[in-house]
Design a protein around this motif. Structure first.
Motif, PDB file in Angstrom:
ATOM      1  N   GLU A  18      -3.850   3.469  -1.522  1.00 18.67           N
ATOM      2  CA  GLU A  18      -3.056   4.593  -1.014  1.00 18.67           C
ATOM      3  C   GLU A  18      -2.261   5.301  -2.114  1.00 18.67           C
ATOM      4  O   GLU A  18      -1.795   6.416  -1.922  1.00 18.67           O
ATOM      5  N   LEU A  19      -2.065   4.635  -3.240  1.00 19.34           N
ATOM      6  CA  LEU A  19      -1.207   5.191  -4.288  1.00 19.34           C
ATOM      7  C   LEU A  19      -1.832   6.463  -4.852  1.00 19.34           C
ATOM      8  O   LEU A  19      -2.920   6.429  -5.430  1.00 19.34           O
ATOM      9  N   SER A  20      -1.135   7.589  -4.659  1.00 24.44           N
ATOM     10  CA  SER A  20      -1.711   8.849  -5.136  1.00 24.44           C
ATOM     11  C   SER A  20      -0.765   9.613  -6.059  1.00 24.44           C
ATOM     12  O   SER A  20      -1.209  10.461  -6.820  1.00 24.44           O
ATOM     13  N   LEU A  21       0.536   9.328  -5.986  1.00 27.47           N
ATOM     14  CA  LEU A  21       1.485  10.097  -6.804  1.00 27.47           C
ATOM     15  C   LEU A  21       2.339   9.169  -7.662  1.00 27.47           C
ATOM     16  O   LEU A  21       2.966   8.240  -7.162  1.00 27.47           O
ATOM     17  N   LEU A  22       2.366   9.454  -8.957  1.00 25.75           N
ATOM     18  CA  LEU A  22       3.250   8.728  -9.868  1.00 25.75           C
ATOM     19  C   LEU A  22       4.168   9.749 -10.517  1.00 25.75           C
ATOM     20  O   LEU A  22       3.698  10.695 -11.158  1.00 25.75           O
ATOM     21  N   ILE A  23       5.469   9.582 -10.311  1.00 25.49           N
ATOM     22  CA  ILE A  23       6.432  10.469 -10.966  1.00 25.49           C
ATOM     23  C   ILE A  23       6.938   9.721 -12.193  1.00 25.49           C
ATOM     24  O   ILE A  23       7.485   8.625 -12.073  1.00 25.49           O
ATOM     25  N   CYS A  24       6.714  10.311 -13.364  1.00 21.25           N
ATOM     26  CA  CYS A  24       7.007   9.593 -14.598  1.00 21.25           C
ATOM     27  C   CYS A  24       8.111  10.289 -15.390  1.00 21.25           C
ATOM     28  O   CYS A  24       8.098  11.516 -15.536  1.00 21.25           O
ATOM     29  N   GLY A  25       9.039   9.518 -15.886  1.00 26.13           N
ATOM     30  CA  GLY A  25      10.119  10.095 -16.690  1.00 26.13           C
ATOM     31  C   GLY A  25      10.847   9.001 -17.432  1.00 26.13           C
ATOM     32  O   GLY A  25      10.392   7.856 -17.478  1.00 26.13           O
ATOM     33  N   GLY A  26      11.994   9.360 -18.016  1.00 29.86           N
ATOM     34  CA  GLY A  26      12.810   8.372 -18.713  1.00 29.86           C
ATOM     35  C   GLY A  26      12.537   8.295 -20.191  1.00 29.86           C
ATOM     36  O   GLY A  26      13.363   7.811 -20.954  1.00 29.86           O
ATOM     37  N   GLN A  77       0.810  -1.222   0.000  1.00 29.81           N
ATOM     38  CA  GLN A  77       0.000   0.000   0.000  1.00 29.81           C
ATOM     39  C   GLN A  77       0.846   1.276   0.000  1.00 29.81           C
ATOM     40  O   GLN A  77       0.702   2.137   0.867  1.00 29.81           O
ATOM     41  N   PRO A  78       1.760   1.404  -0.966  1.00 31.33           N
ATOM     42  CA  PRO A  78       2.593   2.605  -1.011  1.00 31.33           C
ATOM     43  C   PRO A  78       1.791   3.815  -1.476  1.00 31.33           C
ATOM     44  O   PRO A  78       0.742   3.658  -2.105  1.00 31.33           O
ATOM     45  N   GLN A  79       2.315   4.984  -1.161  1.00 31.69           N
ATOM     46  CA  GLN A  79       1.616   6.209  -1.562  1.00 31.69           C
ATOM     47  C   GLN A  79       2.142   6.774  -2.876  1.00 31.69           C
ATOM     48  O   GLN A  79       1.498   7.616  -3.490  1.00 31.69           O
ATOM     49  N   MET A  80       3.359   6.379  -3.256  1.00 26.99           N
ATOM     50  CA  MET A  80       3.896   6.913  -4.507  1.00 26.99           C
ATOM     51  C   MET A  80       4.787   5.877  -5.200  1.00 26.99           C
ATOM     52  O   MET A  80       5.178   4.875  -4.612  1.00 26.99           O
ATOM     53  N   ALA A  81       5.078   6.160  -6.466  1.00 25.59           N
ATOM     54  CA  ALA A  81       5.999   5.313  -7.231  1.00 25.59           C
ATOM     55  C   ALA A  81       6.663   6.172  -8.290  1.00 25.59           C
ATOM     56  O   ALA A  81       6.101   7.180  -8.727  1.00 25.59           O
ATOM     57  N   VAL A  82       7.868   5.777  -8.672  1.00 22.94           N
ATOM     58  CA  VAL A  82       8.563   6.430  -9.788  1.00 22.94           C
ATOM     59  C   VAL A  82       8.510   5.431 -10.950  1.00 22.94           C
ATOM     60  O   VAL A  82       8.894   4.281 -10.782  1.00 22.94           O
ATOM     61  N   VAL A  83       7.995   5.874 -12.076  1.00 23.37           N
ATOM     62  CA  VAL A  83       7.759   4.938 -13.185  1.00 23.37           C
ATOM     63  C   VAL A  83       8.227   5.520 -14.519  1.00 23.37           C
ATOM     64  O   VAL A  83       8.553   6.706 -14.612  1.00 23.37           O
ATOM     65  N   VAL A  84       8.234   4.672 -15.537  1.00 21.10           N
ATOM     66  CA  VAL A  84       8.465   5.120 -16.923  1.00 21.10           C
ATOM     67  C   VAL A  84       7.111   5.068 -17.638  1.00 21.10           C
ATOM     68  O   VAL A  84       6.166   4.437 -17.144  1.00 21.10           O
ATOM     69  N   PRO A  85       7.001   5.726 -18.805  1.00 27.84           N
ATOM     70  CA  PRO A  85       5.692   5.819 -19.470  1.00 27.84           C
ATOM     71  C   PRO A  85       4.991   4.481 -19.693  1.00 27.84           C
ATOM     72  O   PRO A  85       3.768   4.402 -19.628  1.00 27.84           O
ATOM     73  N   LEU A  86       5.764   3.428 -19.921  1.00 25.52           N
ATOM     74  CA  LEU A  86       5.177   2.106 -20.144  1.00 25.52           C
ATOM     75  C   LEU A  86       4.209   1.722 -19.017  1.00 25.52           C
ATOM     76  O   LEU A  86       3.172   1.112 -19.249  1.00 25.52           O
TER      77      LEU A  86
END
Lengths: 586, 74
Positions: free
Chosen positions: A335-343, A272-281
């Motif tokens: 709980e996941l509310s923020l996704l930081i996307c880049g790459g 149940q994390p609140q955020m993740a750092v991801v790529v567009p995929l």
């Protein structure tokens, strides 16, 4: 399954008023001061394993002491393996003043791993037992490699993590003070990360202590601390390392480690994390999965109506997205509310779609050479086509703008690499008057937002954040297919079973004399078959999907360089249909 | 074996089974991305009761590669 959510709300969080970080040694000392606060959570079976900040700090201290005692100071030490708590310990133990951590990509082929270990002059290698054979081979054949250590514990000829830690702790108990005396100068290289090279082998980007902490401090100042994050991308990826792992340790955000990609959705509900750092995929996958599920449950029409209602309420400042779309959020652990996307460039459709459902999406612009972030768009709802405002500590200059204000993006700042490892030519080509030339084209909008418009370099950026330099593949093709006189590798689009997909295509101009009486069709079949063999030696994401045969030599500039644009214009359309007489699928 | 695998692959990517052969490449011809491949591996593991490690998965490029891996693992 353990459903009870750990409460970390009482843990202290980094605030913007706290003093800035100066180097990674200081980060390890700060972790010590965070005491029993949870820093990292792993999963074994359905149990959570908690690692406190103090334990992490002590483990780093013991391992760094052990490396120091083995004479591995000021050396390059490679790190290769799956995401884990131990990977983080190893990275910090190397980069806290002992040496430079060479971050290897576990998706590379054996040949590429061998080449990068050699090119980086690595004196030691930390790897998981998955790469035991790679370790054995390199220990035997790589003249620089003195030591191999296993990150996980395996009974074999190499010392493992637990043995190193035990020895390090013994040294500490006997009064070894080498860790405390380690010095991190701001210009000391802390990490070496290979990026696709324009010619031949890949280039190693050196990132100093100053580079890494500059980005950590900027993230801490610009992103509000959350209670927990999940580590999904490989930690050797600068985006995961320096936008998630290191800043979140500093900000006292608990890092939950996704053990395997296949377990991601399960683990989102487990941790149940609140955020993740991801790529567009990932954004594409999340978005498509949500709508697939809604259609399956017959809820798609209802949700479309709810989105229209929610959007009109949002315009009035009323945000009920997470209540309205609770069913979607439950699927992601609630709980996941923020996704930081880049790459890689992200399609605004997915950003908009997920934002409407109640996720906050930040889109970052950066590159390995910028450690990695140069700009961050936190207002994707109002500025969907921008990559945001440049960070305050990054100087951004649009070089030689055209009448529309569009030019090459140049960067300068504490986060910018001093250059490439043992490659003065590449370094000189990438810098001018102290500015780093990104190769990206863009323009500044009137409200201070940066909009990217294209690339000067021919780099192919896939939606999983992987970069492919056409020149690298062209060199491999020329080396393996002796009848190829000229080759251009390019990105194109193709309909695959009704879905438009980005693919890599190669246009070959071949020496027909070597085919001795073969028809054009037979030559094409031969090239197509040979390309399968070329692909077999490449990592999956670099494989060439289409082969086209050029009827004549490519158009050149006055300096005898192939005009790639012309090749693309002429052959790009050919790859759209299956009926092209020149086309062969690799 | 191949028919069973083609059935799993064909169901997963929603394509006509006759379009899939041993030579069919998973990324290029079926258009699978890295996340799709992970999900396909899970389906194959369930069907055949074999383990496909993440490292092995990076080396599986065609339907034929997948068959060979299953045969070796069984």
């Amino acid at each position: 399954m353990m459903r009870v959510r750990a409460d970390f709300s009482s843990q202290r969080r980094k605030t913007t008023s706290d003093s800035a970080l100066h180097d990674l040694h200081e980060l390890v000392l700060r972790l010590q001061s965070y005491g029993s606060d949870i820093a990292v959570i792993e999963k074994t079976g359905e149990q959570k394993i908690f690692h406190t900040a103090e334990k992490l700090s002590c483990d780093v201290e013991a391992l760094a002491t052990q490396l120091h005692s083995r004479g591995l100071c000021n050396c390059n030490i490679a790190l290769l393996g799956e995401n884990s708590y131990r990977w983080i310990v190893c990275f910090l133990a190397i980069a806290c003043g002992v040496g430079t951590a060479v971050l290897l990509d576990k998706e590379l082929t054996d040949a590429e791993l061998d080449a990068q270990l050699l090119k980086s002059d690595s004196a030691a290698l930390f790897c998981t037992s998955t790469f035991y054979e790679t370790a054995v081979r390199n220990k035997k054949e790589n003249p620089h490699l003195q030591d191999v250590f296993l990150i996980d514990d395996k009974d074999c000829e190499f010392p493992d993590f637990s043995q190193l830690l035990t020895s390090g702790k013994k040294l500490l108990s006997k009064g070894d003070r080498s860790f405390a005396q380690l010095q991190c100068l701001s210009q000391t290289p802390a990490a070496l990360i290979f990026t696709s090279g324009t010619t031949g082998p890949n280039k190693g980007v050196l990132l100093t202590q100053k580079n890494l902490v500059s980005n950590i401090n900027t993230i801490a100042q610009n992103v509000s601390a959350k209670e927990s994050t999940i580590s999904v991308l490989p930690m050797n990826h600068i985006y995961e390392l320096n936008c998630n792992i290191l800043p979140m340790l500093y900000m006292q955000t608990v890092i939950c480690i996704n053990d395997r990609m296949r377990n991601l959705m399960h683990n989102l509900r487990f941790f149940q994390p609140q955020m993740a750092v991801v790529v567009p995929l990932f954004l594409e996958s999340f978005y498509n999965n949500i709508w697939q599920k809604l259609r399956k449950d017959g809820l798609d029409v209802r949700f479309e109506r709810s989105i229209a209602l929610s959007n009109s309420l949002l315009e009035k400042g009323i945000d009920i997205r997470r209540t309205l779309f609770r069913r979607v959020h439950e699927y992601f652990g609630n709980e996941l509310s923020l996704l930081i996307c880049g790459g890689a460039p992200v399609d605004a459709k997915y950003v908009k779609g997920l934002t409407e459902l109640g996720f906050d999406i930040f889109v970052g612009y950066g590159l390995t050479e910028a450690s990695p972030i140069a700009a961050l768009n936190k207002e994707t709802r109002t500025h969907p086509d921008s990559v945001g405002k440049p960070f305050p500590n990054v100087s951004l200059h649009i070089h030689a703008p055209d009448p529309d204000g569009e030019g090459e993006v140049w960067l300068r700042g504490d986060n910018i690499t001093p250059g490439y490892y043992n490659d003065i030519t590449a370094t000189n080509e990438s810098f001018e008057d102290g500015w780093f030339k990104t190769g990206d084209y863009g323009k500044m909008l009137s409200d201070g937002y940066l909009q990217l418009t294209g690339r000067k370099k021919d780099l192919i950026i896939l939606n999983n954040g992987k970069n492919v330099h056409p020149e690298e593949l062209e060199s491999v093709i020329r080396a393996q297919l002796p009848y190829v006189l000229e080759v251009v590798v390019m990105e194109t689009e193709k309909m695959i079973f009704g879905v438009c997909q980005k693919i890599i295509a190669a246009v070959l101009y071949v020496d027909t004399d070597l085919f001795d009486g073969m028809t054009a069709e037979q030559i094409r079949q031969k090239a197509k078959c040979d390309m399968q063999n070329v692909n077999a030696k490449l990592p999956g994401y670099k494989t060439v999907s289409h082969v086209l045969i050029a009827e004549e030599s490519f158009e050149k500039t006055s300096t005898n360089k192939i005009v790639r644009r012309k090749v693309k214009e002429r052959y790009c359309d050919c790859s759209q249909g299956d009926q092209s007489p020149q086309e062969g699928r690799a | 074996m191949i028919e069973r695998l083609i059935a799993v692959v064909g169901e997963y990517v929603s394509v006509d089974r006759k379009d899939i052969t041993e030579e069919t490449s998973l990324r290029q011809e079926l258009g699978l991305n890295s996340l799709d491949l992970v999900n396909l591996a899970v389906s194959v593991e369930h069907e055949f009761g074999v383990e496909i490690s993440d490292r092995k998965l990076t080396m599986i490029k065609t339907v034929g590669d997948m068959i060979r891996h299953i045969e070796n693992a069984e």
